[in-house]
Design an enzyme around this catalytic site. Structure first.
Site, PDB file in Angstrom:
ATOM      1  N   GLN A 151       0.547  -1.620  -0.331  1.00  0.00           N
ATOM      2  CA  GLN A 151      -0.257  -0.204  -0.484  1.00  0.00           C
ATOM      3  C   GLN A 151       1.063   1.090  -0.162  1.00  0.00           C
ATOM      4  O   GLN A 151       0.425   2.273  -0.688  1.00  0.00           O
ATOM      5  CB  GLN A 151      -1.025   0.241   1.045  1.00  0.00           C
ATOM      6  CG  GLN A 151      -2.166  -0.911   1.168  1.00  0.00           C
ATOM      7  CD  GLN A 151      -2.788  -1.277   1.970  1.00  0.00           C
ATOM      8  OE1 GLN A 151      -2.433  -2.145   3.724  1.00  0.00           O
ATOM      9  NE2 GLN A 151      -3.865  -0.184   2.651  1.00  0.00           N
ATOM     10  N   GLU A 184      -4.791  -9.807   9.198  1.00  0.00           N
ATOM     11  CA  GLU A 184      -6.528 -10.001   9.264  1.00  0.00           C
ATOM     12  C   GLU A 184      -6.531 -11.845   8.246  1.00  0.00           C
ATOM     13  O   GLU A 184      -7.602 -11.738   7.589  1.00  0.00           O
ATOM     14  CB  GLU A 184      -7.178  -8.710   8.483  1.00  0.00           C
ATOM     15  CG  GLU A 184      -7.074  -7.749   8.669  1.00  0.00           C
ATOM     16  CD  GLU A 184      -7.978  -6.419   8.059  1.00  0.00           C
ATOM     17  OE1 GLU A 184      -8.350  -7.203   7.561  1.00  0.00           O
ATOM     18  OE2 GLU A 184      -7.894  -5.829   9.396  1.00  0.00           O
TER      19      GLU A 184
HETATM   20  C1  BGC Z   1      -6.627  -3.927   6.105  1.00  0.00           C
HETATM   21  C2  BGC Z   1      -5.556  -2.496   5.564  1.00  0.00           C
HETATM   22  C3  BGC Z   1      -6.617  -1.420   5.424  1.00  0.00           C
HETATM   23  C4  BGC Z   1      -7.642  -1.682   5.837  1.00  0.00           C
HETATM   24  C5  BGC Z   1      -8.478  -0.372   5.741  1.00  0.00           C
HETATM   25  C6  BGC Z   1      -7.271  -3.344   6.502  1.00  0.00           C
HETATM   26  O1  BGC Z   1      -8.094  -4.190   6.375  1.00  0.00           O
HETATM   27  O2  BGC Z   1      -5.864  -4.704   7.073  1.00  0.00           O
HETATM   28  O3  BGC Z   1      -4.370  -3.204   4.987  1.00  0.00           O
HETATM   29  O4  BGC Z   1      -5.984  -0.840   4.487  1.00  0.00           O
HETATM   30  O5  BGC Z   1      -8.547  -2.006   6.956  1.00  0.00           O
HETATM   31  O6  BGC Z   1      -9.329  -0.872   4.998  1.00  0.00           O
END
Ligand code: BGC
Length: 435
Positions: free
Chosen positions: A17, A156
């Site tokens: 990202q 996650e």
């Molecule tokens: C993720 C991130 C994502 C963030 C915001 C999380 O689910 O780990 O990579 O950018 O949420 O959506």
């Protein structure tokens, strides 16, 4: 505000990202399919790969004392079994830069992106991935383990089942009405363009087959089968055991996407089932972990007919979630009932173009963390998502989660008031008492 000395207060990012040019990864490949579901490709991202010193410097200057970032598997092992020492050296520099700035590095080994070769071998539904992930985790630990105290194996890890559920719900709702379809996107805690994915389905199979060798590649955030769901957690356990065998002193955990699941009268059974699926059934895999990374962005409410839309008139974020910072405290308390190790908030944040709302979000979320600490819950840190505006997966750069603004044309960094605000908590905790 009073956080104990040693309490970690920082910000999070993920390699794909922010770094830019993650060319060996499955995401890069999917972003460049002729009928990609991505709003735009990640490209140079925030060029954090070359500008990490500036970014860590800004963080430290504001007072933050922790940085959660990920090491990119596709960089470390661009081909099956071929490891790139230069990339290890890159991450060694990032870790050392953190330490020179008084910032504790929290390292994630897998944050959604995988090398293309792994996906060609069956990806996150293939038994061989357990051993492959163990080998990668062991390699990183051999090389960098003496410099790291905290490792999150998989980010996650419960995302696949959530996506399977939302994709089922989306198909149902999309059949009903376009308007409802938009609401379904706003119920998963990550940037996905479900509508675009559905439209592209007829082209996707053929294009995917060309890149990944199969029409339906099993990337990390594909809808998981129950077997694939268990496999992800076995990969975590295998990696954890490998890390511990090499460096027993490293604190190892996993991170989970957890909603504050609330039942309105008649919705109790729905909320209980959802919590079982989102959290409880994973306990056997994680009870031996040193800590759990809690990641929360909002709440979900259930009524007698199941999941409810956001309450009438609720403030929505850019992601179409409800603005509801109290969710974090609720989730921490709920997790604590069944998970006995330490907790670290590894992500919590809000996508908004109005930074005063981010400040308010942090203020209320941190009040919740503080209240948990007062009750003796072992929360060891809070990392805000995200250090800077970055690539929100399929939704591209329009979602702004950052404490630091990044100009898309010049990549110029501008710290926001919210960075200063979060830093003030860390500065005051530095003067507090020991944890
Ligand atoms: C993720 C991130 C994502 C963030 C915001 C999380 O689910 O780990 O990579 O950018 O949420 O959506």
């Amino acid at each position: 505000m009073s956080f104990p000395k040693g309490f970690l207060i920082g910000a999070s990012t993920a390699a794909h990202q922010v770094e830019g040019n993650n060319v060996h990864s499955d995401y890069w490949a999917q972003e460049h399919l002729p009928h990609s579901s991505f709003t735009e490709p990640s490209g140079i991202a925030c060029d954090h790969y070359s500008r990490f010193e500036e970014d860590i410097g800004l963080m430290a200057k504001a007072g933050l004392n922790a940085y959660r970032f990920s090491i990119e598997w596709a960089r470390i092992e661009p081909e099956d079994g071929k490891f790139d020492e230069n990339e290890i050296e890159h991450y060694r520099q990032v870790i050392r830069c953190c330490r020179e700035n008084g910032v504790e590095p929290l390292v994630t080994l897998m944050h959604f992106t995988s090398p293309v070769w792994l996906i060609r071998q069956g990806g996150w539904e293939a038994e061989s991935t357990v051993a492959r992930f163990r080998r990668y985790a062991a390699y990183v630990t051999e090389k960098l383990g003496d410099e790291i105290r905290w490792i999150c194996t998989i980010n996650e890890a419960n995302m696949g089942l959530q996506l399977a559920a939302i994709s089922r719900r989306f198909q149902l709702m999309a059949q009903q009405a376009q308007k409802n379809a938009q609401q379904a996107e706003g119920t998963v805690q990550v940037g996905m363009n479900f509508r675009k994915m559905m439209e592209n389905m007829k082209f996707a199979a053929q294009e995917n087959a060309q890149v990944f060798g199969v029409p339906n590649p099993q990337i990390f955030v594909s809808s998981r089968t129950p077997e694939g769901d268990a496999l992800v957690f076995r990969a975590h356990q295998a990696a954890r055991d490998a890390i511990k065998a090499i460096r027993p002193e490293i604190r190892v955990g996993i991170t989970l996407s957890l909603h504050d699941l609330q039942a309105l009268p008649g919705g109790e059974a729905f909320a209980e089932n959802a919590w079982e699926e989102e959290f409880l059934h994973y306990l056997p895999y994680i009870q031996e972990d040193d800590f759990l990374g809690v990641q929360n962005y909002t709440r979900t409410q259930y009524g007698p007919a199941g999941q409810l839309p956001c309450p009438e008139g609720a403030e929505l974020t850019q992601m179409d979630y409800e603005f509801y910072p109290e969710a974090l405290e609720h989730v921490i308390r709920k997790v604590r009932k069944d998970f006995k190790g330490d907790l670290i908030v590894t992500e919590n944040g809000v996508a908004t173009s109005d930074d005063t709302r981010r400040v308010e979000f942090i203020r209320r979320a941190m009040a919740g963390v503080e209240s948990c600490l007062k009750d003796g819950i072992p929360v060891k840190g809070y990392c805000h998502w995200s250090l800077m505006d970055n690539f929100e997966w399929q939704k591209g750069y329009a979602m702004t989660f950052g404490l630091i603004a990044v100009d898309r044309a010049t990549l110029l960094r501008t710290p926001k008031e919210s960075l200063r605000f979060l830093g003030a908590y860390a500065k005051s905790s530095a003067a507090g008492s020991a944890l």
